[in-house]
Enzyme design. Structure first.
Site, PDB file in Angstrom:
ATOM      1  N   ASP A  16     -13.322  16.306   0.161  1.00 28.32           N
ATOM      2  CA  ASP A  16     -14.096  15.968   1.350  1.00 28.32           C
ATOM      3  C   ASP A  16     -13.365  14.927   2.195  1.00 28.32           C
ATOM      4  O   ASP A  16     -12.713  14.025   1.653  1.00 28.32           O
ATOM      5  CB  ASP A  16     -15.466  15.432   0.925  1.00 28.32           C
ATOM      6  N   GLY A  17     -13.492  15.045   3.507  1.00 32.23           N
ATOM      7  CA  GLY A  17     -12.975  14.019   4.399  1.00 32.23           C
ATOM      8  C   GLY A  17     -11.816  14.440   5.278  1.00 32.23           C
ATOM      9  O   GLY A  17     -11.266  13.620   6.018  1.00 32.23           O
ATOM     10  N   ARG A  29      -9.649  18.567  13.806  1.00 26.82           N
ATOM     11  CA  ARG A  29     -10.043  18.638  12.401  1.00 26.82           C
ATOM     12  C   ARG A  29      -9.061  19.460  11.562  1.00 26.82           C
ATOM     13  O   ARG A  29      -8.802  19.141  10.401  1.00 26.82           O
ATOM     14  CB  ARG A  29     -11.442  19.255  12.289  1.00 26.82           C
ATOM     15  N   ASN A  64     -20.106  26.695   4.925  1.00 27.29           N
ATOM     16  CA  ASN A  64     -19.000  26.449   5.858  1.00 27.29           C
ATOM     17  C   ASN A  64     -18.766  27.605   6.835  1.00 27.29           C
ATOM     18  O   ASN A  64     -18.088  27.415   7.857  1.00 27.29           O
ATOM     19  CB  ASN A  64     -17.697  26.172   5.099  1.00 27.29           C
ATOM     20  N   ARG A  67     -19.427  26.859  10.473  1.00 30.51           N
ATOM     21  CA  ARG A  67     -18.569  25.998  11.295  1.00 30.51           C
ATOM     22  C   ARG A  67     -17.993  26.787  12.478  1.00 30.51           C
ATOM     23  O   ARG A  67     -18.048  28.018  12.493  1.00 30.51           O
ATOM     24  CB  ARG A  67     -17.430  25.431  10.441  1.00 30.51           C
ATOM     25  N   ARG A 188     -15.528  13.470  -6.184  1.00 34.59           N
ATOM     26  CA  ARG A 188     -15.755  13.756  -4.761  1.00 34.59           C
ATOM     27  C   ARG A 188     -15.145  12.639  -3.932  1.00 34.59           C
ATOM     28  O   ARG A 188     -15.425  11.460  -4.156  1.00 34.59           O
ATOM     29  CB  ARG A 188     -17.241  13.890  -4.433  1.00 34.59           C
ATOM     30  N   LEU A 195     -23.762  16.699  -4.348  1.00 38.02           N
ATOM     31  CA  LEU A 195     -23.071  17.870  -4.875  1.00 38.02           C
ATOM     32  C   LEU A 195     -22.796  18.925  -3.810  1.00 38.02           C
ATOM     33  O   LEU A 195     -21.921  19.769  -3.989  1.00 38.02           O
ATOM     34  CB  LEU A 195     -23.894  18.502  -6.002  1.00 38.02           C
ATOM     35  N   SER A 196     -23.572  18.905  -2.744  1.00 35.34           N
ATOM     36  CA  SER A 196     -23.382  19.875  -1.669  1.00 35.34           C
ATOM     37  C   SER A 196     -23.408  21.322  -2.171  1.00 35.34           C
ATOM     38  O   SER A 196     -22.547  22.131  -1.815  1.00 35.34           O
ATOM     39  CB  SER A 196     -22.082  19.599  -0.896  1.00 35.34           C
ATOM     40  N   GLU A 207     -19.576  14.272 -15.821  1.00 33.01           N
ATOM     41  CA  GLU A 207     -19.428  12.899 -15.342  1.00 33.01           C
ATOM     42  C   GLU A 207     -19.020  12.944 -13.874  1.00 33.01           C
ATOM     43  O   GLU A 207     -18.073  13.652 -13.504  1.00 33.01           O
ATOM     44  CB  GLU A 207     -18.353  12.167 -16.148  1.00 33.01           C
TER      45      GLU A 207
END
Length: 241
Positions: A16-17, A29, A64, A67, A188, A195-196, A207
């Site tokens: 992510d990011g 992007r 997604n 998008r 993440r 969790l998306s 974990e």
């Protein structure tokens, strides 16, 4: 390099990011998505060196698809390009490659590239791969559970008593991850803590590790630190030790 005392068999990453990373630099992007490929290479190398058996990456969710079309097209082109550039190297290193998700939504050309890559990296009969790299593409955890439940219901149609007596783990073999151990560690990036809709069933006792770095900045040393953090944790699975 610090020796890790307890290496997880399966590490999964929600990458992510990318978009925010690009925006911080005044770029589109898609520039972040392209740079994120370098982080994938770094983590594949780090995981294989550490002895991780499965590394799975959440590359593209079913959500997604909503998008902008230009971004979706670029992401699919990047996937094609990455497969073309990396598969020979993966095969040489003994790393198997798999793609999981609702693949019916992918283009014929991408499906052909995936099938060829999976075949090229498949280990010889009787041989274990050094590691298996799993890419989740057009994937949704809720979709996965639903399609598994549908398969299970069809198999046990007309046998309600047998269905009633099944253990909760019976659903595992109908999920797209059948045969792959549940993740021991889920990372993440970007500081988001959710969790998306990713592997909702499989992460029941995983974990979680949420890190602030954006995905294009996450490299080998960050992956190794994540393994070290996992080694420090005490997993009890609801029991008392």
């Amino acid at each position: 390099m610090e020796e890790i005392s307890k290496v997880p068999a399966h590490v999964s990453i929600i990458m992510d990011g990318n978009g925010r990373w690009a925006k911080q630099r005044g770029k589109e992007r898609v520039y972040g998505h392209a740079e994120g490929v370098e982080s994938v290479r770094a983590c594949v190398e780090a995981a294989a060196e550490a002895g991780v058996k499965y590394l799975s990456l959440f590359a593209f969710s079913e959500e997604n698809w909503g998008r902008p079309e230009s971004e979706v097209n670029t992401l699919m082109e990047l996937m094609m390009k990455a497969i073309a550039e990396e598969i020979t190297s993966l095969a040489k290193e003994g790393i198997a490659f798999r793609v999981l998700g609702n693949l019916s939504r992918l283009s014929p050309s991408l499906l052909e590239a995936i099938a060829a890559a999976e075949k090229k990296t498949a280990p010889r009969e009787g041989c274990e791969p050094l590691m298996t790299l799993v890419i989740f593409l057009s994937y949704s955890g809720k979709w996965d559970i639903l399609q598994a439940a549908e398969k299970l219901a069809l198999e046990y149609a007309g046998k309600p008593q047998e269905l009633h007596d099944l253990p909760v783990t019976a659903l595992d073999r109908y999920l797209v991850t059948a045969g792959i151990p549940d993740p021991d560690l889920l990372i993440r990036t970007s500081g988001e803590m959710r969790l998306s809709n990713y592997m909702l069933w499989q992460t029941a006792y995983t974990e979680f590790l949420f890190v602030d770095k954006l995905w294009p900045d996450f490299r080998k040393e960050d992956f190794r630190e994540a393994l070290a953090e996992f080694a420090r944790r005490d997993r009890r699975y609801g029991k008392v030790k």
